[in-house]
Structure formats: structure tokens, C-alpha cells
Design a protein around this motif. Structure first.
Motif, short mmCIF file in Angstrom:
data_model
loop_
_atom_site.label_atom_id
_atom_site.label_comp_id
_atom_site.label_asym_id
_atom_site.label_seq_id
_atom_site.Cartn_x
_atom_site.Cartn_y
_atom_site.Cartn_z
N ILE A 168 0.82 -1.21 0.00
CA ILE A 168 0.00 0.00 0.00
C ILE A 168 0.86 1.26 0.00
O ILE A 168 0.42 2.32 -0.46
N SER A 169 2.10 1.18 0.50
CA SER A 169 2.96 2.35 0.48
C SER A 169 3.39 2.69 -0.94
O SER A 169 3.53 3.87 -1.29
N ARG A 173 2.28 6.11 -3.69
CA ARG A 173 3.17 6.89 -4.55
C ARG A 173 2.87 6.73 -6.03
O ARG A 173 3.63 7.19 -6.87
N GLY A 174 1.76 6.03 -6.34
CA GLY A 174 1.35 5.90 -7.73
C GLY A 174 1.80 4.64 -8.42
O GLY A 174 1.62 4.51 -9.63
N ASN A 175 2.36 3.68 -7.67
CA ASN A 175 2.81 2.41 -8.25
C ASN A 175 1.99 1.27 -7.64
O ASN A 175 2.08 1.02 -6.44
N ALA A 176 1.20 0.62 -8.47
CA ALA A 176 0.40 -0.53 -8.00
C ALA A 176 1.32 -1.74 -7.90
O ALA A 176 1.58 -2.42 -8.90
N ALA A 177 1.82 -2.00 -6.70
CA ALA A 177 2.81 -3.06 -6.49
C ALA A 177 2.11 -4.34 -6.07
O ALA A 177 1.49 -4.40 -5.01
N PHE A 178 2.22 -5.38 -6.91
CA PHE A 178 1.67 -6.71 -6.61
C PHE A 178 2.77 -7.73 -6.86
O PHE A 178 3.47 -7.68 -7.88
N LEU A 263 8.53 15.84 -0.66
CA LEU A 263 9.93 15.43 -0.58
C LEU A 263 10.09 14.03 -0.03
O LEU A 263 11.18 13.46 -0.12
N GLY A 264 9.06 13.47 0.56
CA GLY A 264 9.12 12.09 1.03
C GLY A 264 9.84 11.90 2.33
O GLY A 264 10.27 10.78 2.64
N THR A 265 9.99 12.96 3.12
CA THR A 265 10.70 12.82 4.40
C THR A 265 9.89 12.02 5.41
O THR A 265 10.46 11.31 6.25
N THR A 362 13.31 4.78 -1.23
CA THR A 362 12.66 6.04 -0.85
C THR A 362 13.67 7.12 -0.50
O THR A 362 13.47 8.30 -0.83
N SER A 363 14.76 6.74 0.18
CA SER A 363 15.74 7.75 0.56
C SER A 363 16.47 8.30 -0.65
O SER A 363 16.77 9.50 -0.70
N SER A 364 16.77 7.45 -1.63
CA SER A 364 17.46 7.95 -2.82
C SER A 364 16.58 8.94 -3.58
O SER A 364 17.04 10.01 -4.00
#
Length: 379
Positions: A168-169, A173-178, A263-265, A362-364
Motif C-alpha cells: 500500500i505504500s 506513490r502511484g505504483n500498484a505493487a503486486f 519530498l518524502g521525508t 525512498t531515501s534515494s
């Protein structure tokens, strides 16, 4: 992930159990032609090579995970296994209960699942269970409950079934991860023996990366669903040559998104907290294992000392011409605890690895955005 034990019990109650009653003589059937032998796989000889998800199933899982607002969303996958491909054509969510240890909750989920399967069968929809799905966060899905549920499926379903995990994370961010997984043969063999000692891990060559094996996924979308998604992504044309700003914004099917400015912090902080919690849990588990091993070594030392002393006494008695003392069962005199299972340690290592990989991604991305924002601010 607290709802997985109830889901495992519900799946175990609904899946067909091996029958012990004598069965009548099977009717005779004509042999399958050789040209159709590779397509009609009655004995499940064709290995599973792919999982095909219907586009509507993807939408339903994403909707369920978003409405649940957490990684506790789980449900059942329905479909058909054909020619080495699991075709997932439908799914439904399982209810969530606060107290999952209560036996009433387990029975309630089992009754709900049986009722849903009966309703699907009445409308002639797919009612064959081929797996289950589980929502996760930050790429971590290693836990003992998921393994137990998948082991039940892999033991009773025709092709073993699969577990479909949805991040779900990533979706936020707009990526449907399955991703689709099933237990490896080495781990399933150790699980059936209920032996995760050090010797068993070495003999089966098990690590946290060899617990599950990933199955490729293909998503099939119908023309109707494709047209619907196209209307969401494409702006609608207006007959007015120069529309106002309000009408121009209303003519767009999707409102403007400012997520790229984030910024994703916050995600990085949360990810770091999860890594620290997983490492603390792993340190605690390793401390418990070390304590149990010291107890085992202490009891074994006492037993060895007792056996050595008994041998010395018997040797002395034989030298004096006396009858030796009878040998006693050491296991009855000294309660040597069994070697602790290392399954939970393997799960925690897998969780740390998943959190670390997500933190790297995420950090990159966050660092690049922060440097870009800093450069823009200086300008």
C-alpha cells in the motif's frame, strides 16, 4: 497482520479435507487424447509458471486496502488453474475482527467465507479458491501467520495456491505493487517436519531469502476497464473555444496532483522507525535463543557428568568384584529442553531486509528531490 491467524483457520475450515470413509468404485472414463494431455492437467503435473490477474481483481484489492487504512486487509482469490497458469478472475475481502484469538472470530470468518462461496456458486461465478491476498506496508510481508496460511493452502490446493501481496505504500506513490509467492520445497519440507533447528536449516540450506519463491504476474484488462481508465487519464474536450479557469479545471477528469512536490521525508522517518523496531525484535529473539542454548548446554553438561561418574563407579565396583550399578535413562533424570526454533529469527531477518530495500529506494528519491528543492531555493 494480526488477522492472518483467523484467515488461516478459516481457509483450513473451508478447504476440502481428505476423506477417510470408503469411496465407491470410480466410473470408467475414456482416455484423454494425446493432443489434449498437455492442456487437461488432471493430475497437476504441469508446473505453475505464471499468475494472471484480472484487472477488476487488481482494482478491488487496491480499493479494499485503501479503505482499510492499514496492512490488515486480506481476502480470498478465486479462479482457475489451467496449463500452468493461475487465472485469478475474482476475489472477495474477509472481515476483520479486533480479537482474532477468540474462537468466535475464527468461526465467524469461516461462516462468512462459506456463505460467500455458496453465493458465488449460485450465480455460476468462479468459486474455486486458488490463493489469498494480503496488504503490506514498506515491502515487508515476512511473518509466521502468512507462512502458516500458505502452508495450509500448499498442502490442500491442487497447484498449492499462491499468496498475493500488495504494497500500500507503493500504491500511495502511484505504483500498484503486486507480487505473488509460494513456499519453496525445502522450506515446506522443514515446515511439515516442524523442525527449524540449526542442523535442519543447514541440511535444507534455508535462509530468509529461500522461504518463498516468486511467481511472475501478468495483468489482463478487459476493453471496458481499459476504456474507463482512459477516461480518467485523458481530459475531456470542451465545445467552448476559450473556457474560463474554473470550467477548464472541471473539464479534466482527474484533478491536478501535487504529490510530486512531496519530498518524502515522512516516509523515510517511518521506514527508519520500522527498521529499528525490527532490529530490536531480532535482538530480543536472538537473546532468547542464546538463553535457551545456555540452558541446553548446562543440562547436557550435567547429564554427561552423571554418565561419566556412573562409568567410574562401575569400573571401581568391577575392580572390587562387585556387580555394576544398573544404567538409568538420562533423559528421565535430566530434562534437556529441545533446541529452539529459528523460524522467527528468519522472519525478522527477512523483514529487516525488506525494510532496508524500501529505505534505499525512498531515501534515494527523497535525496534527489531535496537537492533539487535546495537548488531551486537558491535561485
Amino acid at each position: 497482520m494480526a488477522a492472518a491467524p483467523s484467515m488461516a483457520a478459516a481457509i483450513a475450515a473451508s478447504l476440502p479435507a481428505p476423506s477417510t470413509a470408503p469411496t465407491p468404485a470410480a466410473p470408467t472414463h475414456e482416455a484423454i487424447p494425446a493432443s489434449m494431455a498437455k492442456v487437461i492437467d488432471l493430475e497437476a503435473d504441469i508446473p505453475l509458471t505464471c499468475v494472471q490477474l484480472d484487472g477488476m481483481v487488481v482494482s478491488k484489492i487496491i480499493k479494499h486496502a485503501r479503505e482499510s487504512q492499514g496492512s490488515s486487509a486480506h481476502g480470498i482469490l478465486l479462479g482457475l488453474d489451467l496449463d500452468g497458469t493461475l487465472e485469478v478472475s475474482n476475489s472477495f475481502a474477509l472481515p476483520q475482527h479486533i480479537n482474532d484469538d477468540d474462537d468466535k472470530s475464527v468461526k465467524g470468518i469461516a461462516r462468512y467465507q462459506a456463505s460467500m462461496l455458496r453465493s458465488l456458486k449460485e450465480v455460476q461465478a468462479d468459486d474455486s479458491i486458488i490463493g489469498f491476498y494480503q496488504a503490506m506496508s514498506l515491502g515487508s510481508f515476512y511473518n509466521q501467520s502468512l507462512v502458516e496460511t500458505q502452508a495450509i493452502q500448499q498442502d490442500k490446493l491442487r497447484h498449492g495456491g499462491i499468496v498475493l501481496v500488495h504494497d500500500i505504500s507503493q500504491t500511495a506513490r502511484g505504483n500498484a505493487a503486486f507480487r505473488a509467492f509460494r513456499l519453496t520445497r525445502a522450506f515446506f519440507d522443514a515446515y511439515k517436519r516442524n523442525n527449524f533447528s540449526t542442523d535442519s536449516l543447514i541440511s535444507h540450506r534455508l535462509t530468509f531469502s529461500s522461504i518463498l519463491e516468486e511467481v511472475p504476474i501478468k495483468i489482463r484488462t478487459s476493453p471496458l476497464l481499459g476504456a474507463f481508465l482512459e477516461t480518467l487519464s485523458a481530459p475531456s474536450t470542451s465545445p467552448v473555444s476559450e473556457p474560463s479557469s474554473a470550467s477548464a479545471q472541471a473539464s479534466v477528469a482527474l484533478p491536478p496532483s501535487f504529490s510530486v512536490l512531496n519530498l518524502g521525508t515522512n516516509d523515510v522517518n517511518k521506514n527508519l522507525e520500522q527498521v529499528i523496531e525490527a532490529m530490536d525484535a531480532y535482538k530480543t529473539e536472538e537473546g532468547n535463543i542464546a538463553y535457551n542454548q545456555r540452558q541446553i548446554a548446562r543440562e547436557k553438561a550435567k547429564a554427561d557428568a552423571y554418565v561419566a561418574k556412573r562409568k567410574e563407579d562401575n569400573a571401581a565396583r568391577l575392580a572390587q568384584g562387585l556387580a555394576p550399578l544398573p544404567e538409568e535413562d538420562v533423559s528421565r533424570l535430566f530434562k534437556i529442553p529441545p533446541e529452539p526454533s529459528r523460524l522467527e529469527s528468519m522472519m525478522l531477518l527477512g523483514r529487516i531486509d525488506a525494510y532496508s530495500k524500501t529505505l534505499e529506494e525512498t531515501s534515494s528519491t527523497g535525496l534527489v528531490k531535496m537537492y533539487a528543492a535546495r537548488g531551486t531555493a537558491n535561485v
